[in-house]
Write a protein that holds these residues in place. Structure first.
Motif: not given
Length: 338
Positions: A87-97, A125-132, A270-277
């Motif tokens: 599951a983690g790989e599927a998300v990490a390699k998705s587009a950061p949209d 390093t390959d994911m963006t933490p969003l929220v617990r 989310a995937p790495k590179g997700l915009p901050a907003d």
């Protein structure tokens, strides 16, 4: 304007301005803040467990409420297996949209990197933490025939039976193993670890008397605690659990070691590179969903502690701080990467 009169004439530009003002104060304002891609494509939340489990159920409840914020359906995509790596790989390699996220556990996002020698991605390093969305404490339980009624009596009992006791956990490298290993070391009890492939077989052996000590989630243990077949002595984490309000934390019982103080969580990344907003919008949507009546009820019923005020920044800080702690605990427990 008095009753019976008509509003003054407005030209097209004025009408557009009025419409924009109305939208800014209503539901459309929420939609206007969401990336335009949300308007045409569903949002996918990947879960590293099979359908029907606690994490899956919580994801679906929160997803229904987040869909209202996103103005688009939220699809739950179950990808079990590989200890959460699939599951983690599927998300990490998705587009950061902003259209794909993972709702996973501490294992998926932190401790796996210390358990597996080779992973197709690095969570830190390959994911963006969003929220617990909630904290996931576990409880130390003993069978009804164990004489210990509290942690002090438990420590004296395991010390008196040095080398003769074993404890069960839901797997090698699990939080249950790390916590019980710490207790064994503190007491000098030399307890043996029995690693089960999940909580269900561990609970079955506890009820059958094959092991007398175990650690697991409240969801798996609560019914047997209520029946008197198991006795809860303490829970991990910084606060008591709503589902077991009379059971102290390890800290309250005088044990402040990392393995007993730290707590797991369910969280969204989310995937790495997700915009901050976009990350902020995800966090706001998740916090709102957790704070809803059904969100709170589902999380508490599963034995977790709801978190409805997290931010990407706070989660990122916790992620960076807790990763090395899990690594040290696994190493101290003798868990070798495979």
């Amino acid at each position: 304007m008095t009753r019976g009169t008509h509003p003054p004439y407005c030209n097209r530009r004025q009408l557009l301005a009025l419409a924009a003002g109305a939208a800014a104060s209503g539901p459309l304002a929420v939609l206007a803040q969401i990336p335009t891609s949300f308007a045409t494509r569903p949002v996918r939340v990947v879960v590293p467990f099979a359908a029907g489990g606690a994490t899956d159920v919580i994801t679906r409840v929160l997803g229904e409420r987040m869909a209202q914020r996103f103005g688009q359906s939220v699809v739950v995509d179950n990808k079990p297996g590989g200890g959460g790596v699939i599951a983690g790989e599927a998300v990490a390699k998705s587009a950061p949209d902003g259209l794909t996220a993972l709702l996973g556990t501490t294992s998926t996002m932190l401790s796996n990197r210390y358990i597996f020698k080779k992973m197709p991605f690095d969570p830190l390093t390959d994911m963006t933490p969003l929220v617990r969305v909630c904290l996931a404490p576990i409880a130390l339980v003993v069978t009804a025939d164990v004489p210990a009624q509290n942690m002090q009596e438990f420590m004296a009992w395991i010390k008196a039976h040095k080398g003769k006791l074993s404890y069960g956990s839901y797997g090698i490298g699990s939080h249950g193993q790390l916590a019980c290993s710490t207790l064994s070391e503190v007491a000098g009890a030399d307890m043996a670890h029995v690693a089960y492939r999940g909580e269900a077989p561990m609970v079955a052996d506890l009820l059958g008397g094959q092991v007398k000590i175990g650690m697991g989630s409240l969801l798996s243990l609560k019914a047997h605690i209520d029946s008197g077949k198991l006795r809860a002595l303490a829970v991990t984490g910084p606060r008591r659990v709503p589902l077991l309000p009379d059971t102290p934390t390890f800290a309250e019982a005088g044990f402040k070691q990392d393995a007993l103080s730290i707590v797991g969580w369910l969280a969204i990344a989310a995937p790495k590179g997700l915009p901050a907003d976009v990350a902020r919008q995800w966090a706001e949507a998740a916090n709102s969903a957790v704070a809803s009546r059904e969100g709170m009820a589902r999380i508490i019923a599963a034995g977790f502690i709801p978190v409805d005020d997290d931010t990407p920044a706070k989660f990122a800080q916790a992620w960076a701080q807790e990763g090395p702690i899990w690594g040290r605990l696994l190493q101290a427990a003798g868990v070798q990467p495979t």
